[in-house]
Design an enzyme around this catalytic site. Structure first.
Site, mmCIF file in Angstrom:
data_model
loop_
_atom_site.group_PDB
_atom_site.id
_atom_site.type_symbol
_atom_site.label_atom_id
_atom_site.label_comp_id
_atom_site.label_asym_id
_atom_site.label_seq_id
_atom_site.Cartn_x
_atom_site.Cartn_y
_atom_site.Cartn_z
ATOM 1 N N CYS A 85 0.836 -1.197 0.000
ATOM 2 C CA CYS A 85 0.000 0.000 0.000
ATOM 3 C C CYS A 85 0.874 1.253 0.000
ATOM 4 C CB CYS A 85 -0.973 -0.041 1.189
ATOM 5 S SG CYS A 85 -2.316 1.157 1.051
ATOM 6 N N HIS A 194 -3.461 -5.666 1.161
ATOM 7 C CA HIS A 194 -2.746 -5.865 2.426
ATOM 8 C C HIS A 194 -2.673 -7.332 2.847
ATOM 9 C CE1 HIS A 194 -2.336 -1.631 3.824
ATOM 10 N NE2 HIS A 194 -3.311 -1.458 2.963
ATOM 11 N N GLU A 196 -0.727 -8.563 4.991
ATOM 12 C CA GLU A 196 -0.430 -8.660 6.433
ATOM 13 C C GLU A 196 -1.702 -8.610 7.281
ATOM 14 O OE1 GLU A 196 -0.550 -5.985 4.821
ATOM 15 O OE2 GLU A 196 -0.693 -4.179 6.066
#
Lengths: 222, 77
Positions: A85, A194, A196
């Site tokens: 991002c 994302h 994560e």
């Protein structure tokens, strides 16, 4: 394996990135934007957020932070670097990845769980995935529209450097549905969604994102 | 000291969605006939006389603008 996670002023997702590193079985190491020191890590994650409040352009100021001098040098030596991002925006601004991220074509900030296809497993961050694998991870960005000149896009496609592609509708107008790309040597990867945030079904839509962090375990330099 | 202006604009081939939104909003204040708006940035710099044109273009090209998506014009006032 020790994986650095950089914190800039305005970074948001460093804690989740460090958690993903830990879930993958590596040791996260906090790195500070103002230091000229990578603390001997084997790989680096540049996490998401709004570094410097997106002043000037998203990622522009952070790309000139002292630690980015070290990241650029390490990337040239082959150290794996992942930008997520705002981290992707920073890597583009730093010249480690081609192209740029422009405002979403629909103008709205898009926040949703996004299906992606992993188009290349020939990178340090996707080696443990299977080619064509579909994953579901959160996307949350207002300036995620990948743009580059036609020659650059043709080169990325021709060299297999489009690593992630949006499925089920293009969320931001990105050229060729591109969600993430890699450097020519496959060591530097950037993507808008994302991974994560998708490492545990308890807190995310899936654990599909973990594969990026397990992939890099086998990709350290020497 | 000199005043220098740097104007940064999205390249013509880059879709300027903010400019498009402004164009559409013009209709809401009752203005017709504006076919396109493109939105950029305007920087005013006060610089020492020692700063030469090459340095000004470096300032514009390496920081104020992103050459991938933006063009710029440097003007000494």
């Amino acid at each position: 394996m020790r994986i650095g996670v950089i914190t800039f002023p305005g970074t948001l997702d460093d804690v989740d990135a460090a958690r993903a590193v830990r879930y993958a079985g590596a040791e996260p190491v906090s790195l500070w934007h103002a230091d000229h020191d990578l603390a001997g890590v084997d790989a680096v994650v540049v996490p998401g957020g709004f570094s410097y409040g997106d002043y000037l352009r998203a990622g522009a100021i952070a790309s000139l932070a002292p630690i980015m001098t070290e990241v650029k040098d390490a990337a040239r030596r082959g150290m794996p670097v992942l930008g997520i991002c705002n981290g992707f925006q920073i890597l583009c601004e730093a010249g480690l990845l081609p192209g740029a991220l422009a405002r979403n074509s629909g103008l709205h900030f898009v926040c949703r769980d996004q299906r992606l296809r992993i188009e290349s497993t020939a990178t340090a961050w996707t080696g443990a995935a299977t080619a064509g694998q579909e994953i579901l991870v959160p996307l949350k960005s207002g300036e995620g529209r990948f743009v580059a000149d036609a020659d650059t896009v043709a080169r990325l496609e021709g060299e297999g450097r489009v690593v992630f592609r949006y499925l089920g509708g293009n969320p931001n107008g990105a050229l060729a549905d591109i969600a993430g790309i890699s450097s020519a040597d496959g060591r530097v990867v950037g993507l808008m969604p994302h991974p994560e945030h998708a490492i545990d079904p308890l807190t995310g839509p899936s654990d599909d994102g973990l594969v990026l962090f397990t992939s890099v375990l086998g990709a350290a330099v020497g | 000291m000199a005043r220098v202006v740097v104007d940064v604009m999205p390249k013509p081939e880059i879709l300027d969605v903010q400019g498009q939104a402004v164009t559409r909003a013009l209709g809401r204040i009752g203005v017709a006939g504006v076919t396109e708006v493109r939105q950029g940035k305007h920087f005013e710099l006060d610089v020492d006389d020692a700063i030469d044109d090459a340095t000004l273009h470096r300032i514009a090209g390496e920081l104020l603008a992103n050459p991938v998506i933006e063009d710029w014009v440097v003007t000494r006032k």
